[in-house]
Scaffold this active site. Structure first.
Site, mmCIF file in Angstrom:
data_model
loop_
_atom_site.group_PDB
_atom_site.id
_atom_site.type_symbol
_atom_site.label_atom_id
_atom_site.label_comp_id
_atom_site.label_asym_id
_atom_site.label_seq_id
_atom_site.Cartn_x
_atom_site.Cartn_y
_atom_site.Cartn_z
ATOM 1 N N ARG A 88 0.869 -1.190 0.000
ATOM 2 C CA ARG A 88 0.000 0.000 0.000
ATOM 3 C C ARG A 88 0.900 1.232 0.000
ATOM 4 O O ARG A 88 1.665 1.435 0.932
ATOM 5 C CB ARG A 88 -0.882 -0.032 1.252
ATOM 6 C CG ARG A 88 -1.680 1.234 1.490
ATOM 7 C CD ARG A 88 -2.520 1.118 2.769
ATOM 8 N NE ARG A 88 -3.282 2.325 2.966
ATOM 9 C CZ ARG A 88 -3.032 3.232 3.920
ATOM 10 N NH1 ARG A 88 -2.059 3.058 4.790
ATOM 11 N NH2 ARG A 88 -3.768 4.320 4.003
ATOM 12 N N HIS A 132 -2.369 11.152 0.964
ATOM 13 C CA HIS A 132 -1.777 10.928 2.288
ATOM 14 C C HIS A 132 -1.075 12.235 2.674
ATOM 15 O O HIS A 132 0.133 12.287 2.850
ATOM 16 C CB HIS A 132 -0.833 9.728 2.251
ATOM 17 C CG HIS A 132 -0.503 9.144 3.597
ATOM 18 N ND1 HIS A 132 -0.684 7.811 3.899
ATOM 19 C CD2 HIS A 132 -0.003 9.709 4.727
ATOM 20 C CE1 HIS A 132 -0.289 7.575 5.140
ATOM 21 N NE2 HIS A 132 0.128 8.726 5.667
ATOM 22 N N GLU A 177 -6.709 8.878 6.574
ATOM 23 C CA GLU A 177 -6.848 9.568 7.856
ATOM 24 C C GLU A 177 -7.256 11.037 7.728
ATOM 25 O O GLU A 177 -6.497 11.945 8.112
ATOM 26 C CB GLU A 177 -5.542 9.453 8.666
ATOM 27 C CG GLU A 177 -5.104 8.025 8.923
ATOM 28 C CD GLU A 177 -3.834 7.918 9.755
ATOM 29 O OE1 GLU A 177 -3.205 8.947 10.045
ATOM 30 O OE2 GLU A 177 -3.473 6.796 10.124
ATOM 31 N N ASN A 304 -6.877 2.260 10.488
ATOM 32 C CA ASN A 304 -5.528 2.386 11.044
ATOM 33 C C ASN A 304 -5.661 2.450 12.557
ATOM 34 O O ASN A 304 -6.425 3.273 13.084
ATOM 35 C CB ASN A 304 -4.837 3.655 10.542
ATOM 36 C CG ASN A 304 -4.614 3.635 9.042
ATOM 37 O OD1 ASN A 304 -4.823 2.611 8.381
ATOM 38 N ND2 ASN A 304 -4.174 4.755 8.483
ATOM 39 N N TYR A 306 -3.399 2.192 16.363
ATOM 40 C CA TYR A 306 -2.122 2.111 17.081
ATOM 41 C C TYR A 306 -2.299 1.955 18.587
ATOM 42 O O TYR A 306 -1.573 1.219 19.226
ATOM 43 C CB TYR A 306 -1.278 3.363 16.794
ATOM 44 C CG TYR A 306 -0.808 3.424 15.354
ATOM 45 C CD1 TYR A 306 0.393 2.860 14.979
ATOM 46 C CD2 TYR A 306 -1.588 4.016 14.369
ATOM 47 C CE1 TYR A 306 0.827 2.871 13.658
ATOM 48 C CE2 TYR A 306 -1.173 4.036 13.039
ATOM 49 C CZ TYR A 306 0.033 3.461 12.695
ATOM 50 O OH TYR A 306 0.448 3.469 11.389
ATOM 51 N N GLU A 386 -3.144 0.126 8.488
ATOM 52 C CA GLU A 386 -1.924 0.491 9.209
ATOM 53 C C GLU A 386 -2.008 -0.040 10.631
ATOM 54 O O GLU A 386 -3.023 0.142 11.307
ATOM 55 C CB GLU A 386 -1.723 2.016 9.319
ATOM 56 C CG GLU A 386 -1.305 2.701 8.063
ATOM 57 C CD GLU A 386 -1.086 4.202 8.266
ATOM 58 O OE1 GLU A 386 -0.779 4.630 9.405
ATOM 59 O OE2 GLU A 386 -1.252 4.940 7.284
HETATM 60 O O1 IFM Z 1 3.385 7.741 9.970
HETATM 61 C C1 IFM Z 1 2.011 7.814 10.209
HETATM 62 C C2 IFM Z 1 1.239 7.641 8.918
HETATM 63 O O2 IFM Z 1 1.620 8.557 7.966
HETATM 64 C C3 IFM Z 1 -0.230 7.797 9.171
HETATM 65 N N1 IFM Z 1 -0.676 6.971 10.255
HETATM 66 C C4 IFM Z 1 0.088 6.957 11.467
HETATM 67 C C5 IFM Z 1 1.561 6.754 11.169
HETATM 68 C C6 IFM Z 1 2.374 6.758 12.464
HETATM 69 O O3 IFM Z 1 2.235 7.984 13.113
#
Ligand code: IFM
Length: 483
Positions: A88, A132, A177, A304, A306, A386
């Site tokens: 991707r 992006h 995002e 995405n 985290y 992500e």
């Molecule tokens: O690096 C970023 C990415 O560009 C978008 N999502 C989160 C990642 C980590 O911060």
């Protein structure tokens, strides 16, 4: 803390993924390409922002980044060595349309055409993200995302890329995002274009949603019938610090998640979000027909994830350590960060374990998030576009990067995805963020998320232990016993 029921994750050894599950890695143009002044590329808002004093740690810029633009052959060879099924990447809008619209820069399109062809030749499925965060600077000069016209310019750009690559690309994602583009860029001011104005941020959010919808229509007009279109959101799994914080959870969920999910997947903005933010905007930028355009069907939703988000309604002076809202948010950059309207909710510092971003590691929240999205927005395929972690990686005396903490992070989150699938969520793939250590926006080169270590002095690539481990996961279509 409000507790939520996590779906049960199965025993180690039974974590094989469904046949056809897509294993990949993700990157973004400005974070890896470099070559910012080459082959007719125009300036983007990140070129401008990263060169402003004090905006990016250590004054880093994406001018060279990982030099992927000149090293695509080497990078594709690495992907092939890892056995990636899919890659991707994002297209740089100013490489294709240097001033955002009008004449197409053939050399820019050729770069991505070669990239797609070379990936296919290596049996790696390309997935393209159109936006992006690198808006052409010329469009910022006419208002950027605060200007409704930018959504129409995005649709033109989508048509150009769709017509050129759409016959060979599995899925085209409109935006990555939009929360970050709208709120980190226009409210917190920690991302390009660096504005701090809540009303502007909300207009930008709507215009990004509109750009997505107009982009879907433009893509459908040029893609083959098999062409797939998606959107990627960074969704927050929000919890309250106490039972009394239910309203803060509702409010933050609204502005983090539902302000994007609802118009796209339900065709309306959530009434509570509209009401919550009336003191900031009258929402008059929403015009007749916008929501019909925005809710055009998509083939997949990228998520995405985290780290979880913990909030309270209490005012920051009585919450020890709480700051202006959102400083703990997974996507936030250094310095104060905030949502519009967060006078009603504050982020609460969370206990570890942490990644090098100081983001709490909590894989069960990913299961909960996926199950929730599947429940509340049924019928759309999900992809983890992500997930990954920054750690303070170092090259050991033996010349290797022993990143056990990244392996543990990814293994735990894959188990969480597996748990969500067992619980019924329709998750079709997983992309590690990210292939290569790269330019981490306002953190510059200080944070390493890659499976592959990059020496930023020499640009030498070196597989980390996590890369070899991920290769084995892909080969096994699942987690090794005990992982
Ligand atoms: O690096 C970023 C990415 O560009 C978008 N999502 C989160 C990642 C980590 O911060």
């Amino acid at each position: 803390m409000l507790t939520q029921t996590s779906a049960q994750t199965p025993a180690a050894g039974s974590r094989r993924f469904p046949d056809g599950f897509v294993w990949g890695a993700a990157t973004a143009a400005y974070q890896i390409e470099g070559a910012v002044g080459e082959a007719g590329r125009g300036r983007s808002i990140w070129d401008t922002f990263s060169h402003l004093p004090g905006r990016v740690r250590d004054g880093d810029t994406g001018d060279v980044a990982t030099d992927h633009y000149h090293r695509t052959a080497e990078d594709i060879a690495i992907m092939a060595e890892l056995g990636l099924g899919a890659y991707r990447f994002s297209v740089s809008w100013p490489r294709i349309l240097p001033t955002g619209s009008g004449a197409v820069n053939r050399a820019g399109l050729d770069f991505y055409t070669r990239l797609v062809d070379d990936l296919l030749a290596a049996s790696i499925t390309p997935l393209v993200t159109l936006y992006h965060w690198d808006l052409p600077e010329a469009l910022q000069q006419t208002g950027g995302w605060a200007n409704r016209d930018t959504a129409a310019r995005f649709a033109e750009y989508a048509e150009v890329v769709g017509a050129a690559l759409g016959d060979r690309v599995a899925t085209i994602t409109t935006l990555n995002e939009p929360w970050c583009s709208a709120f980190l860029g226009h409210a917190a001011g920690v991302h390009a274009p660096g504005l701090r104005d809540d009303a502007t941020a909300l207009a930008a959010a709507h215009h990004l949603n509109l750009a997505h919808g107009l982009g879907v229509a433009a893509l459908r007009a040029v893609l083959p019938a098999t062409g797939r279109v998606s959107l990627t959101l960074n969704l927050a799994q929000v919890r309250g610090a106490s039972e009394a914080d239910r309203d803060a959870v509702r409010h933050v969920d609204g502005i983090a998640n539902r302000i994007f999910l609802d118009p796209v997947l339900r065709g309306s903005y959530p009434a509570d979000v509209i009401d919550d933010l009336r003191h900031i905007t009258d929402w008059s930028f929403i015009q007749d027909g916008d929501l019909t355009a925005i809710s055009a069907p998509i083939d997949a939703l990228g998520i995405n994830y985290y780290s979880p988000t913990l909030v309270t309604s209490a005012t920051p002076d009585i919450v020890a350590g709480a700051t202006d809202a959102w400083v703990n948010d997974p996507q936030s950059a250094p310095g104060p960060s905030r949502f519009p309207g967060t006078d009603r909710a504050y982020a609460v510092p969370q206990d570890g374990p942490y990644t090098a971003m100081h983001w709490r590691i909590e894989p069960d929240s990913l299961t909960d998030l996926l199950v929730r999205v599947h429940r509340d927005y049924p019928g759309v395929q999900l992809m983890i576009t992500e997930n990954g972690a920054a750690f303070d990686d170092a090259v050991s005396p033996d010349g290797e990067v022993h990143d056990r903490d990244r392996i543990d992070y990814i293994a735990a989150h894959l188990a969480a995805v597996h748990g969500a699938i067992q619980a019924g969520a329709d998750v079709r793939g997983y992309f590690v963020w990210t292939l290569l250590d790269n330019f981490e926006w306002a953190w510059g080169y200080s944070k390493r998320f890659g499976l592959v270590h990059v020496d930023f002095a020499t640009l030498q690539r070196r597989l980390k232990d996590s890369a070899r481990w991920y290769r084995d996961v892909i080969a096994a279509n699942g987690l090794p016993t005990g992982a």
